[in-house]
Design a protein around this motif. Structure first.
Motif, PDB file in Angstrom:
ATOM      1  N   LEU A  71       9.800  -0.652  -9.367  1.00 53.67           N
ATOM      2  CA  LEU A  71      11.093  -0.096  -8.954  1.00 53.67           C
ATOM      3  C   LEU A  71      10.931   1.313  -8.395  1.00 53.67           C
ATOM      4  CD1 LEU A  71      13.394  -1.378 -11.853  1.00 53.67           C
ATOM      5  CD2 LEU A  71      13.081  -2.376  -9.587  1.00 53.67           C
ATOM      6  N   TRP A  90      16.382  -6.806  -6.874  1.00 61.85           N
ATOM      7  CA  TRP A  90      15.843  -6.372  -8.162  1.00 61.85           C
ATOM      8  C   TRP A  90      16.606  -5.152  -8.673  1.00 61.85           C
ATOM      9  CZ3 TRP A  90       9.755  -6.052  -7.724  1.00 61.85           C
ATOM     10  CH2 TRP A  90       9.233  -7.336  -7.495  1.00 61.85           C
ATOM     11  N   GLN A  91      16.922  -4.257  -7.749  1.00 55.96           N
ATOM     12  CA  GLN A  91      17.631  -3.032  -8.125  1.00 55.96           C
ATOM     13  C   GLN A  91      19.074  -3.336  -8.530  1.00 55.96           C
ATOM     14  OE1 GLN A  91      16.437  -1.512  -4.279  1.00 55.96           O
ATOM     15  NE2 GLN A  91      15.421   0.249  -5.229  1.00 55.96           N
ATOM     16  N   GLN A 113      19.585  -4.500 -12.162  1.00 53.00           N
ATOM     17  CA  GLN A 113      19.122  -3.664 -13.274  1.00 53.00           C
ATOM     18  C   GLN A 113      20.223  -3.280 -14.261  1.00 53.00           C
ATOM     19  OE1 GLN A 113      15.848  -3.019 -14.098  1.00 53.00           O
ATOM     20  NE2 GLN A 113      15.615  -4.512 -12.448  1.00 53.00           N
ATOM     21  N   THR A 114      21.407  -2.921 -13.777  1.00 54.88           N
ATOM     22  CA  THR A 114      22.451  -2.407 -14.666  1.00 54.88           C
ATOM     23  C   THR A 114      23.130  -3.552 -15.395  1.00 54.88           C
ATOM     24  OG1 THR A 114      22.822  -0.572 -13.153  1.00 54.88           O
ATOM     25  CG2 THR A 114      24.520  -0.979 -14.822  1.00 54.88           C
ATOM     26  N   TYR A 118      14.539  -9.534 -15.145  1.00 59.91           N
ATOM     27  CA  TYR A 118      14.398  -8.531 -14.082  1.00 59.91           C
ATOM     28  C   TYR A 118      14.429  -7.114 -14.649  1.00 59.91           C
ATOM     29  CZ  TYR A 118      15.175 -12.225 -10.641  1.00 59.91           C
ATOM     30  OH  TYR A 118      15.053 -13.353  -9.856  1.00 59.91           O
ATOM     31  N   ARG A 119      15.099  -6.940 -15.761  1.00 59.17           N
ATOM     32  CA  ARG A 119      15.240  -5.606 -16.355  1.00 59.17           C
ATOM     33  C   ARG A 119      13.982  -5.180 -17.105  1.00 59.17           C
ATOM     34  NH1 ARG A 119      21.226  -7.777 -17.662  1.00 59.17           N
ATOM     35  NH2 ARG A 119      22.007  -7.368 -15.559  1.00 59.17           N
ATOM     36  N   ASP A 167       9.642  -3.008 -14.594  1.00 53.96           N
ATOM     37  CA  ASP A 167       8.825  -1.805 -14.762  1.00 53.96           C
ATOM     38  C   ASP A 167       8.105  -1.798 -16.114  1.00 53.96           C
ATOM     39  OD1 ASP A 167       9.381  -0.824 -12.279  1.00 53.96           O
ATOM     40  OD2 ASP A 167      10.684   0.823 -12.941  1.00 53.96           O
TER      41      ASP A 167
END
Length: 318
Positions: free
Chosen positions: A135, A148-149, A152-153, A231-232, A235
């Motif tokens: 990310l 992907w971004q 995230q939330t 996905y979260r 990283d």
């Protein structure tokens, strides 16, 4: 006919479909899918002399969905597959994954070469662990709207995808009517993940209304949070896999993808597909199916099944 049951493994309950006798083959699906995504492979591989088991992966379908984001790391998801093999009374297995299931399969082979004797990945190439968090690298390259971004939330993508599950599945699985499928990976301002398509396009020939209804009914019950939590951990997975920097997977391996799959033509995958042998020195075959898209084992089951059967028969440990 395949049967189904629930197996407790690695602290969760896994719903599995299974069929056949012989060397064990575990099938790992991706997002937003289910063990049902392997409906064409399970009977074909069983008929070829294998014991085939396909779970709903952690967070999906009728399998347990832990509430915390941290419960969906690559160690958790690979741990599920290891524990599943043991719960089935086996010590060896061959593992096959598609989409998010492919990193599980690749890492299972990387982490436990004693257990996983052969590995096949569909659509997603093996792990090329770069020198920075994925990310972070996106942001450094000026990319702020990759899906992907957007995922995230917690709560944002869930709200959009769960608003009308039938509409969501029709767009995501049924195709978005785009001449450039890569565009679907970028989220336009105020349009959300589904904003590229109306959902009014006819279904592709490989996806029936009954198939779509099964996915829709299941996701109405489960919601999307479990799958999105994978996905979260992108990283975090990079951080956790530091000990395997530049490691190779030495077992017999197979890679299959569709030529029109945005994963291998787009941002992440094109270069990796050309460098598979860096990670897979024992790659038996790279099969790119002309004209196929991302849902390759559902779109082109005959070609995928033939390649898998040949690979599994050649790789089976007697």
């Amino acid at each position: 006919m395949s049967s189904s049951r629930v197996i407790s493994a690695n602290g969760i309950d896994l719903f599995v479909r299974e069929q056949g006798q012989g060397p064990l083959v575990v099938l790992c699906h991706g997002w937003p899918e289910l063990s049902y995504s392997w409906r064409h492979q399970i009977p074909a591989l069983a008929a070829a002399g294998f014991r085939v088991v396909a779970p709903d992966m952690r967070g999906y379908g009728r399998t347990t969905a832990p509430s915390g984001v941290a419960a969906y790391s690559i160690f958790d998801t690979v741990g599920d597959v290891v524990a599943l093999v043991q719960a089935l009374g086996e010590t060896k297995a061959m593992v096959i994954g598609h989409d998010w299931g492919a990193p599980v399969a690749w890492h299972a082979a990387l982490f436990r070469p004693d257990m996983f004797t052969a590995v096949a990945g569909l659509s997603v190439p093996p792990p090329f662990r770069g020198h920075g968090k994925p990310l972070d690298l996106l942001r450094e390259n000026g990319i702020t709207n990759f899906y992907w971004q957007y995922f995230q939330t917690p709560g944002v993508a869930e709200a959009e995808l769960e608003r009308d599950v039938a509409h969501t599945m029709r767009i995501v699985l049924g195709g978005r009517g785009l001449s450039d499928p890569t565009a679907a990976m970028f989220v336009q301002d105020d349009k959300g993940f589904l904003g590229h398509a109306s959902g009014s396009e006819p279904l592709p020939s490989w996806l029936t209304e009954a198939d779509l209804a099964y996915f829709t009914e299941t996701y109405r019950k489960s919601g999307f949070r479990g799958g999105l939590n994978w996905y979260r951990n992108i990283d975090r997975n990079w951080e956790l896999t530091a000990p395997w920097q530049d490691a190779q997977i030495h077992q017999p391996s197979l890679f299959i993808a569709g030529s029109k799959d945005a994963v291998i033509t787009g941002l992440i995958g094109a270069r990796r597909v050309n460098e598979l042998d860096r990670v897979l020195p024992n790659l038996k075959r790279k099969l790119i199916i002309d004209g196929a898209g991302h849902w390759v084992q559902q779109e082109r089951p005959d070609e995928v099944n033939a390649a898998l059967v040949k690979f599994l028969k050649e790789s089976a440990v007697q």
